[in-house]
Scaffold this active site. Structure first.
Site, PDB file in Angstrom:
ATOM      1  CB  CYS A 259      68.733  73.217 -18.650  1.00 36.88           C
ATOM      2  SG  CYS A 259      68.230  71.474 -18.688  1.00 36.88           S
ATOM      3  CB  ALA A 260      73.953  76.216 -18.971  1.00 39.30           C
ATOM      4  CB  ALA A 261      70.819  79.366 -22.242  1.00 38.88           C
ATOM      5  N   GLY A 264      73.379  82.374 -15.944  1.00 38.34           N
ATOM      6  CA  GLY A 264      73.462  82.962 -14.606  1.00 38.34           C
ATOM      7  C   GLY A 264      73.971  81.990 -13.557  1.00 38.34           C
ATOM      8  CE  LYS A 265      69.124  78.922 -11.516  1.00 44.62           C
ATOM      9  NZ  LYS A 265      68.620  79.778 -12.628  1.00 44.62           N
ATOM     10  CG  ASP A 283      70.201  76.347 -23.986  1.00 44.72           C
ATOM     11  OD1 ASP A 283      69.617  76.461 -22.897  1.00 44.72           O
ATOM     12  OD2 ASP A 283      69.627  76.503 -25.092  1.00 44.72           O
ATOM     13  CG  ASP A 310      67.953  67.317 -26.392  1.00 46.75           C
ATOM     14  OD1 ASP A 310      67.875  67.262 -25.145  1.00 46.75           O
ATOM     15  OD2 ASP A 310      67.007  67.071 -27.148  1.00 46.75           O
ATOM     16  CG  ASP A 329      67.666  76.340 -13.536  1.00 49.70           C
ATOM     17  OD1 ASP A 329      66.982  76.285 -12.509  1.00 49.70           O
ATOM     18  OD2 ASP A 329      67.639  77.310 -14.332  1.00 49.70           O
ATOM     19  CB  CYS A 382      61.992  79.973 -12.243  1.00 49.08           C
ATOM     20  SG  CYS A 382      61.610  79.888 -13.989  1.00 49.08           S
TER      21      CYS A 382
END
Length: 447
Positions: A259-261, A264-265, A283, A310, A329, A382
């Protein structure tokens, strides 16, 4: 209505759009500043009024309640009163006569003389009678809810999960403005050298408090520096920087960021791998995949492979046991970033939390077969919600007995964090180190 660049009227318009359209405050404010060509010297005041009023919305409504009696007022009038009371209570450099004058002028311009008279009457009564005393609220949960402007259901939930004292500290911290932090691209420059370089350009910066990769911007906007354009740094909260450290990628490995967008990671993982190996960054949305590509290009990282997919369907795209490390993430309620996006606390519900926990579990189940034996899976969010964090990980471990919690993660993370790491997982609350609220769990697939 005629166009105006009156900064308080722009604040009313911004808050009205956030309330009516549930627009994201950070994105909307930037577009409104451009649309109204707000003078640079007024941007700070506009930002302060919009974020401050949004952060303290329920407290301001409590202050106003006794002065409005049973008056039915339009949404924009309530917002105008909120921003006026906010300035009177929380900003000490603006004379009250100026606040009242501006409020009445905006009421005349947007409405008519009758509304202007009502606004004038309410604000003058407030000025005369003073701030209602929140400490007189007998129920301590309701008192904390009103005092820190968090919905009562959320305060009750946090008290049940963390206790009254911790919940109170968290609510209070959520009212404070966040510090801007940046991650140093150590493929290009050291933290020490970047600090010296920025200081020479009269930008006030300090080393981070928690992450060894971090610097803190004390004055000036790090996103507007040449160092940012040249790929020497990325804007990222210190808590987020811990994720790539926990994943501990090695040079030449194949990594999945499920789940990259906005990237940053992924970019941090790529930097940690010194530009080697492959990071498949997924993403759901194509427009968000573009953000990952932009970040990779700015940082000159060629080992990131962004893709719109997905992650629940990742098993149809990649072979089983083909990744050395996987990061999930996960999409979450965002209760750890309320300081940056105060609208979150008013728009998310318990039903959202339940749906997100189901989605998080499905993503974990989908990517688990793709990890090699002895591979590492890091799950992060987060948020500070236990239903989306600890409970999701417990459920995953119960149904995937080939996985175990990886206690070795403690040695990879800063010593300051060690008291908060238990059984391979850590829950950062915003008041611990002034970072975002963040959760990281490190799992290993048995050999």
């Amino acid at each position: 209505m005629k166009k105006t660049t009156n900064v308080r009227d722009v604040a009313v318009e911004t808050l009205l759009q956030i309330e009516k359209n549930q627009a994201y405050s950070n994105l909307l404010l930037n577009s409104i500043i451009k649309k109204h060509q707000v003078n640079e010297k007024d941007i700070g005041l506009l930002t302060e009024i919009v974020y401050g009023t949004l952060q303290r919305r329920d407290t301001l409504d409590y202050y106003l309640a006794g002065f409005l009696k049973k008056s039915k007022i339009e949404a924009w009038v309530r917002i105008l009163l909120r921003i006026s009371i906010y300035q009177m209570v929380y900003l000490d450099r603006i004379p009250e006569r100026a606040i009242l004058f501006e409020a009445v002028e905006i009421a005349k311009m947007r409405g008519h003389k009758g509304i202007a008279s009502l606004v004038n009457g309410v604000l003058r009564s407030f000025q005369r009678e003073g701030i209602p005393n929140i400490e007189e609220i007998p129920d301590r949960v309701e008192r904390l809810s009103v005092k820190t402007s968090h919905p009562k259901w959320l305060v009750e939930k946090w008290i049940a999960q963390f206790g009254y004292e911790e919940a109170g500290k968290m609510c209070e911290t959520n009212l404070l403005p966040p510090t801007q932090t940046a991650r140093v691209n150590q493929m290009k420059i050291t933290v020490h050298d970047l600090l010296a370089d920025l200081a020479n350009k009269e930008i006030l910066v300090e080393p981070g408090d928690l992450s060894v990769d971090a610097i803190k911007g004390m004055k000036g906007n790090l996103a507007l520096t040449n160092a940012f354009k040249e790929g020497l740094l990325s804007i990222q909260d210190e808590s987020s920087m811990l994720v790539a450290r926990a994943l501990n990628p090695q040079q030449g490995e194949k990594v999945l960021d499920a789940c990259a967008a906005p990237g940053g990671k992924s970019t941090h993982i790529a930097e940690r791998m010194n530009g080697t190996g492959e990071i498949h960054s997924l993403d759901l949305h194509e427009h968000k995949v573009k953000l990952i590509k932009q970040q990779a290009e700015r940082l000159e990282l060629k080992n990131i492979l962004p893709e719109a997919l997905d992650s629940r369907l990742a098993g149809e795209r990649f072979e089983k046991e083909s990744f050395d490390r996987i990061l999930v993430d996960a999409p979450c309620s965002g209760f750890g970033v309320i300081r940056r996006k105060p609208d979150i606390k008013y728009t998310k519900s318990q039903q959202d939390v339940i749906k997100l926990a189901e989605l998080q579990s499905k993503i974990l189940q989908a990517v688990a077969p793709l990890l090699k034996r002895n591979g590492v899976l890091v799950y992060s969010t987060c948020t500070i919600d236990q239903e989306e964090n600890n409970d999701v990980v417990r459920k995953f471990l119960e149904t995937n007995q080939e996985f175990e919690q990886d206690n070795g993660v403690k040695q990879l993370l800063p010593e300051k964090l060690h008291p908060y790491i238990h059984n391979g997982e850590v829950q950062l609350l915003p008041h611990y180190f002034g970072t975002d609220g963040f959760y990281i769990a490190c799992l290993r697939k048995k050999g």
